[in-house]
Design a protein around this motif. Sequence first.
Motif, short mmCIF file in Angstrom:
data_model
loop_
_atom_site.label_atom_id
_atom_site.label_comp_id
_atom_site.label_asym_id
_atom_site.label_seq_id
_atom_site.Cartn_x
_atom_site.Cartn_y
_atom_site.Cartn_z
N PHE A 1 41.38 32.66 17.29
CA PHE A 1 41.78 32.43 18.70
C PHE A 1 40.72 31.49 19.61
CE2 PHE A 1 39.84 36.49 18.38
CZ PHE A 1 39.07 36.61 19.39
N THR A 2 41.02 30.97 20.86
CA THR A 2 40.32 30.37 21.48
C THR A 2 39.80 31.22 22.69
OG1 THR A 2 41.21 28.32 21.04
CG2 THR A 2 39.65 28.38 22.56
N LEU A 3 38.47 31.32 22.87
CA LEU A 3 37.92 32.09 23.85
C LEU A 3 37.10 30.98 24.83
CD1 LEU A 3 37.51 34.94 25.08
CD2 LEU A 3 35.44 35.21 23.83
N THR A 4 37.33 30.96 26.26
CA THR A 4 36.90 30.07 26.89
C THR A 4 36.17 30.74 28.25
OG1 THR A 4 38.47 28.54 26.60
CG2 THR A 4 37.39 28.15 28.63
N ASN A 5 35.05 30.33 28.39
CA ASN A 5 34.16 31.07 29.75
C ASN A 5 34.93 30.10 30.95
OD1 ASN A 5 32.68 31.49 32.02
ND2 ASN A 5 30.78 31.77 30.59
N THR A 6 35.83 30.64 31.90
CA THR A 6 36.17 30.12 33.03
C THR A 6 35.55 30.14 34.13
OG1 THR A 6 37.85 31.93 33.32
CG2 THR A 6 38.56 30.10 31.75
N GLY A 7 34.52 30.71 34.21
CA GLY A 7 33.72 31.02 35.58
C GLY A 7 32.45 30.19 35.81
N ASN A 8 31.54 30.62 36.30
CA ASN A 8 30.43 29.39 36.75
C ASN A 8 29.05 29.81 36.15
OD1 ASN A 8 31.98 27.78 38.52
ND2 ASN A 8 31.89 29.33 39.99
N VAL A 9 29.00 31.05 35.48
CA VAL A 9 27.91 31.47 34.73
C VAL A 9 27.98 31.97 33.22
CG1 VAL A 9 26.88 32.56 37.04
CG2 VAL A 9 28.05 33.85 35.67
N ALA A 10 26.85 31.72 32.64
CA ALA A 10 26.90 31.92 31.05
C ALA A 10 27.03 33.50 31.10
CB ALA A 10 25.64 31.39 30.46
N GLY A 11 27.80 33.93 29.93
CA GLY A 11 28.01 35.19 29.64
C GLY A 11 28.83 35.62 28.41
N ALA A 12 28.44 36.88 28.18
CA ALA A 12 29.12 37.15 26.60
C ALA A 12 30.34 38.05 26.83
CB ALA A 12 28.06 37.93 25.89
N GLU A 13 31.26 37.78 25.94
CA GLU A 13 32.60 38.55 25.98
C GLU A 13 32.82 39.22 24.73
OE1 GLU A 13 34.67 39.91 27.63
OE2 GLU A 13 36.80 39.63 27.26
N GLY B 1 36.51 50.21 25.72
CA GLY B 1 36.32 48.66 25.60
C GLY B 1 36.41 48.05 26.92
N PHE B 2 36.25 48.56 28.06
CA PHE B 2 36.51 48.05 29.38
C PHE B 2 34.89 47.68 29.79
CE2 PHE B 2 36.13 48.17 33.98
CZ PHE B 2 37.21 47.35 34.18
N GLY B 3 34.91 46.65 30.51
CA GLY B 3 33.59 46.16 31.02
C GLY B 3 33.69 44.88 31.69
N LEU B 4 33.35 44.79 32.96
CA LEU B 4 33.37 43.25 33.62
C LEU B 4 32.08 42.72 33.46
CD1 LEU B 4 34.64 44.78 37.17
CD2 LEU B 4 36.00 43.79 35.41
N SER B 5 32.29 41.26 33.79
CA SER B 5 31.10 40.38 33.80
C SER B 5 31.16 39.67 35.21
CB SER B 5 31.72 39.44 32.80
OG SER B 5 30.65 38.30 32.76
N TYR B 6 29.99 38.92 35.45
CA TYR B 6 29.88 38.05 36.59
C TYR B 6 30.65 36.71 36.45
CZ TYR B 6 26.26 41.38 37.84
OH TYR B 6 25.68 42.47 38.39
N THR B 7 31.23 36.33 35.18
CA THR B 7 32.13 35.30 35.13
C THR B 7 33.47 35.91 34.60
OG1 THR B 7 32.06 33.16 33.75
CG2 THR B 7 31.33 34.99 32.65
N THR B 8 34.40 34.85 34.27
CA THR B 8 35.46 35.27 33.67
C THR B 8 35.93 34.45 32.38
OG1 THR B 8 36.38 33.52 35.22
CG2 THR B 8 36.58 35.69 35.91
N PHE B 9 36.73 35.11 31.36
CA PHE B 9 37.30 34.65 30.43
C PHE B 9 38.67 34.41 30.07
CE2 PHE B 9 33.33 37.02 30.01
CZ PHE B 9 32.26 35.95 29.39
N ALA B 10 39.34 33.48 29.39
CA ALA B 10 40.34 33.17 29.08
C ALA B 10 40.80 33.25 27.55
CB ALA B 10 40.93 31.95 29.59
#
Length: 727
Positions: free
Chosen positions: A633-645, A603-612
């Motif tokens: 729960f609430t999921l937030t993209n805390t980075g600068n590019v669009a991405g999927a978590e 289930g591990f995998g990084l992104s070019y953005t971050t999530f909270a």
Amino acid sequence: MNKSFSVVLALFFLAQLVSAQSMSNQEMEKKIDEILNQLTLREKVDLCHAQSKFSTAGVARLGIPEIWMSDGPHGVRGEINWNDWGYAGWTNDSITAFPALTALAASFNPELSYEYGFALGEEARYREKDILLGPGVNIYRTPYNGRNFEYMGEDPYLASIMVVPYIKGVQKNGVAACVKHYALNNQEHDRHVIDVKADDRTLHEIYLPAFKAAVQQGGVWSLMGAYNQYNGQFATHNKVLMNDILKGDWNFDGVVVSDWGSTHSTMEAALNGLDIEMGTFTNGLTFSMNFPYHDYNLANPFYEKIKSGEIPESVVNDKARRILRLMLRTNMNPNRPLGRMNNQEHSDVARKVATEGIVLLKNENNFFPLKETKGLTIAVIGENATKPMTIGGGSSELKAKYEISPLAGIQNRFADATILHAMGYSSGPSAYGRVIESPLNQDSLFQNAVETAAKADIVLFVGGLNKNFQQDCEGGDRISYDLPFNQNKLLKAVLEVNSSVGVVLVSGNAVAMPWLKDVNAVMQAWYLGSEAGNAIADVISGDVNPSGKLPFSFPININDNAAHSFGEESYPGVNKTQEYKEGILVGYRWFDTKKIKPQFSFGFGLSYTTFAYSNMQTDKKAYGKDDEVKVSFTLTNTGNVAGAEIAQLYVSDPKSSVMRPVKELKGFDKVMLQPGESKEVSITVPVSSFAYYAVDSKSWVVEPGDFILQVNSSATDNQLKKKIKVN
């Protein structure tokens, strides 16, 4: 009315009325009865065995067609000769190669799985195939298994969720999916003889769920038996697997097809659930016509035993009924679509699966994506940058219309940079069942690669495994957990002359990474099919933000893996017998319970953005055994590019009367977010999924008490936690 006219009339009405969409089960069974009444005993028997490498006979006098099959969990295989495994030399059988199923599983995207299955089914239909031999859902038990790349990872829940839409997509085209290899075929070494000893709980909790989902939720029309034995009886005609579980407990109404050469007994094949026998006595290879198709177990020997009364005719009637039912769903269904092949839509699906499946494992100092490359010199090092990966690998090899290599994809995308390439090593040509040494000078290749790396600003090391024998290939397992062909040594030498190195691993298996701390980035790229190079370039460039997650754990050392930790009795077996000593503790269940740190977790995998993650809630605090639990729960993209978590829901039973894993995956959701965007995410799971399999009562049991729900970004990275009570 004469008999021949009545047959014609019956088939006329059949053609008018039969359709997988419009005909009720009752009507279908009535039509099958009408046809069965017209068949001779010989004709019924002849439906039950091969007439060529990939076909079974029809009944010409009644207009009942032949059944044509094709290999292809990842694409429709090129046309094979009638009596041998040579390619027929057709010029119109080149197809779209889709990513291997490890990549599909890594996408954690069931909707995409349907698109994959539908596109593949269209190609199979256009090629006039009736059964597509796939998908595979054998569980990833050891990184050595040569066919892991064909399967959907280590977790039975993930495999179950991903296989169902794949099957529905294929079968929407009037082509039967054939889920395989049932069951416990988790290694290639000694696969034709190995006797697997697994307890009932392990069987039902780990190795059967994806097959069960394929049957009961996917409605799969055919299933392939495995080569290995289970508890002393060959799986393809194993009473417990086929009669008791598949056709008994699960009420499977489709056709069981043998793997090529997996049938060993007329009586067992007849009485223990096999319907169509393929490739017998030859391991799929007909060396001569001294053993023709009419001598198969379910051919003349079957016919003679029915005539003598040793086997009741009701046995062949059941097999013929299942085969006719499959035909009414496929090649005798007048509403069957025509199919399509090699169109833009299929290429788009292949590329989308590939990009969503790529997993970013390390990205120190934001090495990826490569944004400003104008004027840079990029060295692409490694044979896998150019080696075709649609050929080789065994029965899943493909005759692709095109295959974009990683090097070509990188060259096309980074046209403003200077791209250098050096192989660094040569694995030699692909050959099924044997290793052929490369004629190229390995020392020269090595030295040239180091010199090329020294000239570059950035090095992209495109290595890993390949589809050669004893790599990711049918018929044999890997012999080492290390990268082959001196790649570790080559990487070390490259790092000595250039510290800016990103690794792109092309493989279907985990590998040892003694160089991990020294490289800037690691990307797991799988076998990505026709669009491989474009997809890799999409992610390297940042045109696509990586969102894939590992469908299996990467151990640091091979003995950290559960199957290997118990020695040879567990893997690869001793005296053709092996015991699954780890039981239900497969993959992350083992690492969790034994407190072993993996190199990279399930289930591990990084992104070019971050999530909270925040604000976890459940709809109630206490539940009954028939309830569903809604987790939000609430999921937030805390980075600068669009991405999927991919948010993952794990469940723990901290106080159980039986041993249980620390946690088990029970739900997930893939959520796309713009920069700064928040969404409320809901995952609903039935309380019944919290059950364990009770061996004594042969039933699923949910014990009352407290359960812990975890929302994780990977098996080892807990974000949110909440306790609920089950009454």
